[in-house]
Scaffold this motif. Structure first.
Motif, PDB file in Angstrom:
ATOM      1  N   TRP A  34       0.843  -1.203   0.000  1.00  0.00           N
ATOM      2  CA  TRP A  34       0.000   0.000   0.000  1.00  0.00           C
ATOM      3  C   TRP A  34       0.872   1.244   0.000  1.00  0.00           C
ATOM      4  CZ3 TRP A  34      -3.851  -1.944   4.246  1.00  0.00           C
ATOM      5  CH2 TRP A  34      -4.781  -2.794   3.669  1.00  0.00           C
ATOM      6  N   SER A  39      -2.695  -0.908  -4.937  1.00  0.00           N
ATOM      7  CA  SER A  39      -4.023  -0.981  -4.315  1.00  0.00           C
ATOM      8  C   SER A  39      -4.476  -2.440  -4.221  1.00  0.00           C
ATOM      9  CB  SER A  39      -5.037  -0.167  -5.111  1.00  0.00           C
ATOM     10  OG  SER A  39      -5.093  -0.651  -6.444  1.00  0.00           O
ATOM     11  N   MET A  40      -3.882  -3.153  -3.288  1.00  0.00           N
ATOM     12  CA  MET A  40      -4.229  -4.561  -3.086  1.00  0.00           C
ATOM     13  C   MET A  40      -5.423  -4.644  -2.143  1.00  0.00           C
ATOM     14  SD  MET A  40      -0.452  -6.176  -2.715  1.00  0.00           S
ATOM     15  CE  MET A  40      -1.080  -7.839  -2.794  1.00  0.00           C
ATOM     16  N   LEU A  41      -6.500  -5.225  -2.620  1.00  0.00           N
ATOM     17  CA  LEU A  41      -7.704  -5.342  -1.808  1.00  0.00           C
ATOM     18  C   LEU A  41      -8.120  -6.797  -1.613  1.00  0.00           C
ATOM     19  CD1 LEU A  41      -9.762  -2.438  -3.408  1.00  0.00           C
ATOM     20  CD2 LEU A  41      -8.442  -2.380  -1.297  1.00  0.00           C
ATOM     21  N   ARG A  42      -7.680  -7.696  -2.463  1.00  0.00           N
ATOM     22  CA  ARG A  42      -8.070  -9.101  -2.380  1.00  0.00           C
ATOM     23  C   ARG A  42      -6.990  -9.905  -1.667  1.00  0.00           C
ATOM     24  NH1 ARG A  42      -9.981 -10.970  -8.144  1.00  0.00           N
ATOM     25  NH2 ARG A  42     -11.355 -12.291  -6.949  1.00  0.00           N
ATOM     26  N   ASN A  43      -7.401 -10.905  -0.942  1.00  0.00           N
ATOM     27  CA  ASN A  43      -6.498 -11.830  -0.252  1.00  0.00           C
ATOM     28  C   ASN A  43      -5.555 -11.130   0.725  1.00  0.00           C
ATOM     29  OD1 ASN A  43      -7.545 -14.007  -1.755  1.00  0.00           O
ATOM     30  ND2 ASN A  43      -6.183 -13.497  -3.444  1.00  0.00           N
ATOM     31  N   VAL A  44      -6.041 -10.104   1.424  1.00  0.00           N
ATOM     32  CA  VAL A  44      -5.184  -9.396   2.363  1.00  0.00           C
ATOM     33  C   VAL A  44      -5.270  -9.974   3.773  1.00  0.00           C
ATOM     34  CG1 VAL A  44      -5.121  -7.254   1.072  1.00  0.00           C
ATOM     35  CG2 VAL A  44      -6.878  -7.576   2.812  1.00  0.00           C
ATOM     36  N   CYS A  54      -2.036 -14.105   3.203  1.00  0.00           N
ATOM     37  CA  CYS A  54      -1.300 -13.378   2.165  1.00  0.00           C
ATOM     38  C   CYS A  54      -0.355 -14.327   1.438  1.00  0.00           C
ATOM     39  CB  CYS A  54      -0.485 -12.245   2.775  1.00  0.00           C
ATOM     40  SG  CYS A  54      -1.470 -11.054   3.678  1.00  0.00           S
TER      41      CYS A  54
END
Length: 65
Positions: A34, A39-44, A54
């Motif tokens: 981030w 902009s990682m929103l999946r599998n966090v 992760c």
């Protein structure tokens, strides 16, 4: 080498898609991503680094891929 846009004491170098980045020691991989503008929103997962959701691949110097 690129890095986050803040003063970093004790930086850790990570490589993302072939580019090296200096990130603060002690943050999670998701927080580093981030901070790099990803902009990682999946599998966090849990965002705390404990649940194991992760997906991270680690490679050490001299290690075969």
């Amino acid at each position: 080498m690129q890095g986050l846009r803040l003063a970093i004491s004790n930086p850790v170098t990570i490589t993302v898609d072939g580019e090296q980045h200096a990130v603060p020691e002690g943050i999670t991989v998701i927080q580093a991503m981030w901070g790099l503008g990803r902009s990682m929103l999946r599998n966090v997962g849990c965002l705390g680094g404990a649940c194991g959701a992760c997906v991270v691949s680690t490679h050490f110097p001299g290690q075969m891929f």
